[in-house]
Design an enzyme around this catalytic site. Structure first.
Site, PDB file in Angstrom:
ATOM      1  N   GLU A 113      10.368  -1.747 -11.251  1.00 58.73           N
ATOM      2  CA  GLU A 113       9.852  -3.095 -11.514  1.00 58.73           C
ATOM      3  C   GLU A 113       9.571  -3.364 -12.987  1.00 58.73           C
ATOM      4  OE1 GLU A 113      10.208  -4.895  -9.144  1.00 58.73           O
ATOM      5  OE2 GLU A 113       9.282  -4.229  -7.277  1.00 58.73           O
TER       6      GLU A 113
ATOM      7  N   HIS B 192       5.615   5.773  -7.972  1.00 58.44           N
ATOM      8  CA  HIS B 192       6.527   5.491  -6.853  1.00 58.44           C
ATOM      9  C   HIS B 192       6.283   6.488  -5.737  1.00 58.44           C
ATOM     10  CE1 HIS B 192      10.229   4.719  -4.615  1.00 58.44           C
ATOM     11  NE2 HIS B 192      10.195   3.541  -5.203  1.00 58.44           N
TER      12      HIS B 192
HETATM   13  C1  COA Z   1       4.184   2.290  -6.015  1.00 56.03           C
HETATM   14  C2  COA Z   1       2.877   2.833  -5.457  1.00 56.03           C
HETATM   15  C3  COA Z   1       2.328   1.864  -4.437  1.00 56.03           C
HETATM   16  C4  COA Z   1       3.153   4.174  -4.785  1.00 56.03           C
HETATM   17  O1  COA Z   1       1.959   4.658  -4.417  1.00 56.03           O
HETATM   18  P1  COA Z   1       1.652   5.747  -3.294  1.00 56.03           P
HETATM   19  O2  COA Z   1       2.744   6.714  -3.117  1.00 56.03           O
HETATM   20  O3  COA Z   1       1.187   5.053  -2.080  1.00 56.03           O
HETATM   21  O4  COA Z   1       0.486   6.494  -4.012  1.00 56.03           O
HETATM   22  P2  COA Z   1      -1.018   6.148  -3.855  1.00 56.03           P
HETATM   23  O5  COA Z   1      -1.224   4.679  -3.713  1.00 56.03           O
HETATM   24  O6  COA Z   1      -1.542   7.026  -2.781  1.00 56.03           O
HETATM   25  O7  COA Z   1      -1.574   6.581  -5.243  1.00 56.03           O
HETATM   26  C5  COA Z   1      -1.882   7.906  -5.541  1.00 56.03           C
HETATM   27  C6  COA Z   1      -2.757   7.947  -6.750  1.00 56.03           C
HETATM   28  O8  COA Z   1      -2.011   7.535  -7.895  1.00 56.03           O
HETATM   29  C7  COA Z   1      -2.684   6.474  -8.561  1.00 56.03           C
HETATM   30  N1  COA Z   1      -1.675   5.562  -9.017  1.00 56.03           N
HETATM   31  C8  COA Z   1      -0.490   5.331  -8.426  1.00 56.03           C
HETATM   32  N2  COA Z   1       0.199   4.413  -9.125  1.00 56.03           N
HETATM   33  C9  COA Z   1      -0.590   4.077 -10.166  1.00 56.03           C
HETATM   34  C10 COA Z   1      -0.434   3.151 -11.216  1.00 56.03           C
HETATM   35  N3  COA Z   1       0.661   2.399 -11.339  1.00 56.03           N
HETATM   36  N4  COA Z   1      -1.421   3.028 -12.100  1.00 56.03           N
HETATM   37  C11 COA Z   1      -2.538   3.771 -11.996  1.00 56.03           C
HETATM   38  N5  COA Z   1      -2.752   4.645 -11.010  1.00 56.03           N
HETATM   39  C12 COA Z   1      -1.771   4.801 -10.109  1.00 56.03           C
HETATM   40  C13 COA Z   1      -3.559   5.852  -7.496  1.00 56.03           C
HETATM   41  O9  COA Z   1      -4.650   5.186  -8.052  1.00 56.03           O
HETATM   42  C14 COA Z   1      -3.945   7.035  -6.712  1.00 56.03           C
HETATM   43  O10 COA Z   1      -4.942   7.714  -7.418  1.00 56.03           O
HETATM   44  P3  COA Z   1      -6.333   8.010  -6.729  1.00 56.03           P
HETATM   45  O11 COA Z   1      -5.974   8.898  -5.560  1.00 56.03           O
HETATM   46  O12 COA Z   1      -7.109   8.661  -7.799  1.00 56.03           O
HETATM   47  O13 COA Z   1      -6.855   6.656  -6.316  1.00 56.03           O
HETATM   48  C15 COA Z   1       1.871   3.006  -6.614  1.00 56.03           C
HETATM   49  O14 COA Z   1       2.373   3.913  -7.557  1.00 56.03           O
HETATM   50  C16 COA Z   1       1.463   1.707  -7.258  1.00 56.03           C
HETATM   51  O15 COA Z   1       0.572   1.016  -6.765  1.00 56.03           O
HETATM   52  N6  COA Z   1       2.126   1.317  -8.390  1.00 56.03           N
HETATM   53  C17 COA Z   1       1.816   0.072  -9.053  1.00 56.03           C
HETATM   54  C18 COA Z   1       2.509  -1.090  -8.357  1.00 56.03           C
HETATM   55  C19 COA Z   1       4.001  -1.078  -8.558  1.00 56.03           C
HETATM   56  O16 COA Z   1       4.509  -0.802  -9.627  1.00 56.03           O
HETATM   57  N7  COA Z   1       4.696  -1.410  -7.483  1.00 56.03           N
HETATM   58  C20 COA Z   1       6.147  -1.427  -7.458  1.00 56.03           C
HETATM   59  C21 COA Z   1       6.681  -0.263  -6.696  1.00 56.03           C
HETATM   60  S1  COA Z   1       8.422  -0.066  -6.901  1.00 56.03           S
END
Ligand code: COA
Length: 377
Positions: free
Chosen positions: A309, A255
């Site tokens: 989620e 998150h």
């Molecule tokens: C929610 C989310 C978008 C937040 O992400 P964010 O703050 O933008 O963080 P980032 O996208 O920059 O991710 C940072 C790192 O964590 C990793 N990461 C984040 N969530 C991850 C997950 N669920 N599974 C695997 N790796 C994850 C990313 O791959 C990234 O690693 P990297 O730099 O080696 O590529 C992200 O955690 C995600 O995509 N989760 C899965 C989708 C989900 O559950 N969405 C519902 C949100 S409530």
């Protein structure tokens, strides 16, 4: 030239008095009340009252509010016909976004947003989604039922039978848990649109568009897909390792705000324990345990935990909803928070219009190699 707009992490864009997200401590509060005290105690209408007016209702249930929502549930015949006319292949989130636009006839949603418009959006979006869900299943829409609360009525309209109290409770709790969440992407999109003095419906359709993406509200149906692919609790560890080796993101984990467990995940896990099929629950717990262990091992510095989620998917499935309706169900729940933000935005509106640093080339001139048009003589 490589150029990008970052994620605005930690950028404070202004002030809001609606919900407080404590990302470091795993707290969420609506108008100062911890989410754990709100859910299950105020009910849907009471939570709406709290979010819109800043205080819980004097009476439970708040009769005037219950009536205001219930009497706005029916759709005008021309709106119902519009739902029928939508292309059957539209994904439910796209169909909801399109159907919402039909509510604006006769200037009903002219700027500025009002509480009455808010009642309309909250009540009718649920009727629209139930009708869309039934249409998808090849069934006739069911009329709304005045005597039922918001969540129970939605289930009755969707499933076409009197709702079971435990399922209604689970869905109502879900609605309350996801009603608002700080400056999330869809709420930000809504406030940007409203800041131009555009109308609440246009802002809500923009918000639905933002919510649709899997990084925001589109994750829960993929959570169930993941559980189905894992199949058995004993396969969870292997499956999680393989998915991360393939560089996939595990849906329902991580998150932007929470660097500890999402407090909504805690509540939804508790609800899932009461309503979900025991085998589904055992599988979900095995996948969660494996995911947390593997994410913690591979990316300890990222502090990735279960988000809202993951168990939302398990709870919505147990409430009887088909998985393709999970994202639009999130949308109809979030209309409550969107309206609270719409009212707050327009009380002291200013156009939201940030700056960006230009990093492209400068001081260029067309050389003779370009065929330049000349204006008419
Ligand atoms: C929610 C989310 C978008 C937040 O992400 P964010 O703050 O933008 O963080 P980032 O996208 O920059 O991710 C940072 C790192 O964590 C990793 N990461 C984040 N969530 C991850 C997950 N669920 N599974 C695997 N790796 C994850 C990313 O791959 C990234 O690693 P990297 O730099 O080696 O590529 C992200 O955690 C995600 O995509 N989760 C899965 C989708 C989900 O559950 N969405 C519902 C949100 S409530």
């Amino acid at each position: 030239v490589p150029a990008r707009i970052g994620g605005l992490d930690d950028v404070v864009i202004g002030e809001s008095a609606i919900s407080r997200v404590g990302g470091a401590t795993g707290e969420l509060a609506y108008r100062g009340y911890p989410i754990g005290d709100v859910v299950g105690h105020l009910g849907f209408e009471g939570t709406l009252h709290l979010l819109w007016w800043g205080r819980p209702p004097d009476r439970d249930p708040p009769a005037g509010l219950v009536t205001a929502l219930a009497e706005r549930r029916p759709l005008a015949p021309e709106v119902a016909r519009w739902v029928e006319a939508l292309p059957p292949g539209l994904a439910p989130m796209d169909a909801l976004r399109s159907a919402l636009s039909a509510l604006g006839g006769g200037g009903a949603f002219a700027y500025p947003p009002t509480e009455e418009q808010g009642f309309d959006l909250v009540a009718k979006s649920a009727t629209l989604l139930a009708a869309l869900g039934r249409r998808r299943a090849g069934l006739e829409p069911c009329p709304p039922r005045r005597e039922l609360g918001h969540a129970a009525n939605f289930l009755a309209m969707l499933l076409g039978r009197p709702p079971d109290p435990l399922r209604s409770w689970a869905l109502e709790s879900y609605f309350d848990i996801v009603a608002d969440h700080g400056m999330n992407a869809s709420t930000f999109a809504l406030r940007v649109v409203l800041s131009t003095r555009s109308d609440l419906l246009s802002a809500a359709t923009a918000a639905v568009g933002a919510l649709k993406g899997p990084l925001h509200g589109g994750a829960p149906e993929h959570v169930l897909d993941m559980l189905d692919r894992v199949g058995e609790p004993s396969a969870a560890e292997r499956w999680v390792r393989d998915a991360l080796d393939r560089k996939e993101r595990l849906m329902g984990f991580g998150h932007r705000a929470y660097k500890v467990e999402d407090p909504r995940a805690v509540l939804l896990r508790g609800i899932a324990e009461r309503v979900a099929d025991p085998r589904r629950l055992a599988l979900a717990r095995a996948v969660e345990t494996a995911a947390l262990a593997e994410l913690g091992r591979r990316k300890p510095e990222l502090r990735l935990f279960t988000n809202v989620e993951f168990y939302a998917a398990v709870v919505l499935e147990a409430a009887g909803l088909p998985r393709e309706l999970f994202p639009p169900t999130f949308a109809i729940a979030r209309t409550v928070g969107w309206v609270a933000h719409a009212l707050e935005q327009t009380a002291e509106n200013r156009l939201i219009r940030p700056e960006v640093t230009y990093v492209g080339p400068v001081d260029r001139r067309f050389d003779s190699g370009y065929a330049l048009r000349t204006p008419p003589a």
